[in-house]
Design a protein around this motif. Structure first.
Motif, PDB file in Angstrom:
ATOM      1  N   PHE A 121       0.830  -1.202   0.000  1.00  0.00           N
ATOM      2  CA  PHE A 121       0.000   0.000   0.000  1.00  0.00           C
ATOM      3  C   PHE A 121       0.870   1.260   0.000  1.00  0.00           C
ATOM      4  CE2 PHE A 121      -3.074  -2.966   2.110  1.00  0.00           C
ATOM      5  CZ  PHE A 121      -4.123  -2.823   1.224  1.00  0.00           C
ATOM      6  N   THR A 122       2.101   1.182  -0.468  1.00  0.00           N
ATOM      7  CA  THR A 122       3.008   2.326  -0.487  1.00  0.00           C
ATOM      8  C   THR A 122       2.379   3.510  -1.230  1.00  0.00           C
ATOM      9  OG1 THR A 122       4.952   0.899  -0.395  1.00  0.00           O
ATOM     10  CG2 THR A 122       5.306   3.130  -1.197  1.00  0.00           C
ATOM     11  N   GLU A 123       2.363   4.665  -0.574  1.00  0.00           N
ATOM     12  CA  GLU A 123       1.853   5.916  -1.130  1.00  0.00           C
ATOM     13  C   GLU A 123       0.412   5.832  -1.631  1.00  0.00           C
ATOM     14  OE1 GLU A 123       4.572   8.208  -3.597  1.00  0.00           O
ATOM     15  OE2 GLU A 123       6.280   7.142  -2.688  1.00  0.00           O
ATOM     16  N   CYS A 124      -0.341   4.889  -1.124  1.00  0.00           N
ATOM     17  CA  CYS A 124      -1.738   4.697  -1.497  1.00  0.00           C
ATOM     18  C   CYS A 124      -2.618   5.642  -0.666  1.00  0.00           C
ATOM     19  CB  CYS A 124      -2.099   3.240  -1.204  1.00  0.00           C
ATOM     20  SG  CYS A 124      -3.771   2.770  -1.626  1.00  0.00           S
ATOM     21  N   PHE A 141       2.879  -0.479   4.557  1.00  0.00           N
ATOM     22  CA  PHE A 141       2.309   0.859   4.621  1.00  0.00           C
ATOM     23  C   PHE A 141       3.477   1.828   4.710  1.00  0.00           C
ATOM     24  CE2 PHE A 141      -0.920  -1.929   6.438  1.00  0.00           C
ATOM     25  CZ  PHE A 141      -2.075  -1.512   5.787  1.00  0.00           C
ATOM     26  N   ASP A 142       3.735   2.563   3.640  1.00  0.00           N
ATOM     27  CA  ASP A 142       4.865   3.484   3.584  1.00  0.00           C
ATOM     28  C   ASP A 142       4.389   4.769   2.903  1.00  0.00           C
ATOM     29  OD1 ASP A 142       7.403   4.608   3.655  1.00  0.00           O
ATOM     30  OD2 ASP A 142       8.116   3.480   1.918  1.00  0.00           O
ATOM     31  N   ARG A 143       4.335   5.878   3.657  1.00  0.00           N
ATOM     32  CA  ARG A 143       3.824   7.154   3.160  1.00  0.00           C
ATOM     33  C   ARG A 143       2.391   6.983   2.644  1.00  0.00           C
ATOM     34  NH1 ARG A 143       8.654   6.238   1.182  1.00  0.00           N
ATOM     35  NH2 ARG A 143       7.984   6.107  -0.983  1.00  0.00           N
ATOM     36  N   THR A 144       1.641   6.151   3.350  1.00  0.00           N
ATOM     37  CA  THR A 144       0.261   5.832   2.995  1.00  0.00           C
ATOM     38  C   THR A 144      -0.686   6.789   3.709  1.00  0.00           C
ATOM     39  OG1 THR A 144       0.927   3.515   2.797  1.00  0.00           O
ATOM     40  CG2 THR A 144      -1.431   3.946   2.943  1.00  0.00           C
ATOM     41  N   ILE A 145      -1.734   7.198   3.034  1.00  0.00           N
ATOM     42  CA  ILE A 145      -2.743   8.043   3.669  1.00  0.00           C
ATOM     43  C   ILE A 145      -3.802   7.122   4.276  1.00  0.00           C
ATOM     44  CG2 ILE A 145      -4.460   9.870   3.355  1.00  0.00           C
ATOM     45  CD1 ILE A 145      -2.797  10.774   0.881  1.00  0.00           C
ATOM     46  N   LEU A 146      -3.827   7.098   5.600  1.00  0.00           N
ATOM     47  CA  LEU A 146      -4.740   6.234   6.347  1.00  0.00           C
ATOM     48  C   LEU A 146      -5.692   7.070   7.208  1.00  0.00           C
ATOM     49  CD1 LEU A 146      -2.016   3.656   7.394  1.00  0.00           C
ATOM     50  CD2 LEU A 146      -3.940   3.167   5.884  1.00  0.00           C
ATOM     51  N   GLU A 147      -5.956   8.296   6.789  1.00  0.00           N
ATOM     52  CA  GLU A 147      -6.821   9.173   7.574  1.00  0.00           C
ATOM     53  C   GLU A 147      -8.249   8.640   7.590  1.00  0.00           C
ATOM     54  OE1 GLU A 147      -6.171  13.107   6.005  1.00  0.00           O
ATOM     55  OE2 GLU A 147      -4.123  13.175   6.797  1.00  0.00           O
ATOM     56  N   SER A 158       1.382  -3.775  10.752  1.00  0.00           N
ATOM     57  CA  SER A 158       2.484  -3.004  11.316  1.00  0.00           C
ATOM     58  C   SER A 158       2.519  -1.685  10.557  1.00  0.00           C
ATOM     59  CB  SER A 158       3.805  -3.757  11.144  1.00  0.00           C
ATOM     60  OG  SER A 158       4.857  -2.994  11.674  1.00  0.00           O
ATOM     61  N   ILE A 159       2.166  -0.608  11.278  1.00  0.00           N
ATOM     62  CA  ILE A 159       2.068   0.709  10.661  1.00  0.00           C
ATOM     63  C   ILE A 159       2.906   1.688  11.476  1.00  0.00           C
ATOM     64  CG2 ILE A 159       0.492   2.608  10.099  1.00  0.00           C
ATOM     65  CD1 ILE A 159      -1.728   0.428   9.825  1.00  0.00           C
ATOM     66  N   ASP A 160       3.808   2.374  10.821  1.00  0.00           N
ATOM     67  CA  ASP A 160       4.637   3.370  11.481  1.00  0.00           C
ATOM     68  C   ASP A 160       3.891   4.711  11.445  1.00  0.00           C
ATOM     69  OD1 ASP A 160       6.494   5.236  12.300  1.00  0.00           O
ATOM     70  OD2 ASP A 160       8.106   4.524  10.995  1.00  0.00           O
ATOM     71  N   PRO A 161       3.410   5.193  12.614  1.00  0.00           N
ATOM     72  CA  PRO A 161       2.661   6.453  12.641  1.00  0.00           C
ATOM     73  C   PRO A 161       3.483   7.665  12.186  1.00  0.00           C
ATOM     74  CG  PRO A 161       2.444   5.295  14.728  1.00  0.00           C
ATOM     75  CD  PRO A 161       3.492   4.576  13.932  1.00  0.00           C
ATOM     76  N   GLY A 178       0.566  -2.989  16.796  1.00  0.00           N
ATOM     77  CA  GLY A 178       0.907  -2.846  15.388  1.00  0.00           C
ATOM     78  C   GLY A 178       1.393  -1.454  15.024  1.00  0.00           C
ATOM     79  N   LEU A 179       1.177  -0.495  15.937  1.00  0.00           N
ATOM     80  CA  LEU A 179       1.648   0.870  15.725  1.00  0.00           C
ATOM     81  C   LEU A 179       3.001   1.108  16.397  1.00  0.00           C
ATOM     82  CD1 LEU A 179      -1.696   2.770  16.397  1.00  0.00           C
ATOM     83  CD2 LEU A 179      -0.647   2.316  14.185  1.00  0.00           C
TER      84      LEU A 179
END
Length: 189
Positions: A121-124, A141-147, A158-161, A178-179
Motif C-alpha cells: 500500500f506504499t503511497e496509497c 504501509f509506507d507514506r500511505t494516507i490512512l486518515e 504493522s504501521i509506522d505512525p 501494530g503501531l
C-alpha cells in the motif's frame, strides 16, 4: 469497443475461452477463472465477481468502476496499473496476497473478511477505507494516507505512525502493538 450488459458468465475458464475485449456493465461473473488472463484495457462497471480467480491476470489499464469482488482469489495483481478513472471496488472474503496498490487513490474502499498478506500500500490513498476482520500480515504501509481508516478489527498489521498519515484513524486496543513494532518493545496484558 463492444458493449455487453446485464449478462451472467458462469464457470468459464478464460485462458481456454478468452473473454471478448469489451465494456461490461452490470454483469455477474460466477466461478470464472481469469488467472493469467490478459484484461488489458477491458472496462468493467457495476459488475460483480463471485468465487472467481484473477491470480496473476494482466489488469493494465483495466477499468474497475463500482465493482464487487466476493470470495475471489486476487493474488499478485498490480492494481497500480489499472485505469485510475472511477477506480472503485469492494472486497469480501477475498485473498489479495502479494497484490500491489502503489500510489492508487482508493478512498472509502471496504475490505471485509479478507486476507491481505504482503500487500503493498506504499503511497496509497486509503482515506475512510474499512478493513473489517482482515489479515494484514507483512502488508507494507509506507507514506500511505490512512486518515479516518477503520482498522479496529484488522490484525497482524504493522504501521509506522511517523511515516504514514493516520489522523482520525480507528484502532482497537488489541491492535495498538501494530503501531509500535518499530520500537521493539513488549506489550503485555
Amino acid at each position: 469497443m463492444e458493449f455487453i450488459e446485464d449478462k451472467v458468465f458462469e464457470g468459464i475458464k478464460f485462458q481456454e475461452e478468452p473473454l471478448a475485449k469489451a465494456e461490461y456493465e452490470n454483469c455477474v461473473f460466477k466461478h470464472c477463472d481469469f488467472s493469467g488472463a490478459n484484461l488489458f484495457e477491458f472496462k468493467f462497471s457495476d459488475c460483480e465477481f463471485i468465487g472467481s480467480n484473477f491470480s496473476l491476470a494482466n489488469i493494465s489499464k483495466t477499468a474497475f468502476r463500482d465493482i464487487k469482488f466476493k470470495e475471489c482469489k486476487l493474488l499478485g495483481l498490480h492494481f497500480e496499473h489499472c485505469n485510475e478513472f472511477g477506480l472503485e471496488f469492494t472486497f469480501e472474503n477475498c485473498q489479495l496476497d502479494h497484490s500491489i496498490f502503489y500510489k492508487t487513490k482508493i478512498k472509502k474502499t471496504n475490505f471485509k473478511d479478507s486476507q491481505l498478506k504482503e500487500v503493498d500500500f506504499t503511497e496509497c490513498d486509503l482515506t475512510e477505507s474499512v478493513f473489517e476482520n482482515c489479515d494484514l500480515n507483512n502488508a507494507n504501509f509506507d507514506r500511505t494516507i490512512l486518515e479516518k481508516v477503520d482498522l479496529r478489527s484488522a490484525y497482524n498489521y504493522s504501521i509506522d505512525p511517523e511515516n504514514n498519515r493516520i489522523k482520525k484513524a480507528k484502532f482497537s486496543i488489541q491492535g495498538i502493538s501494530g503501531l509500535l513494532n518499530k520500537y521493539d518493545i513488549k506489550i503485555e496484558n
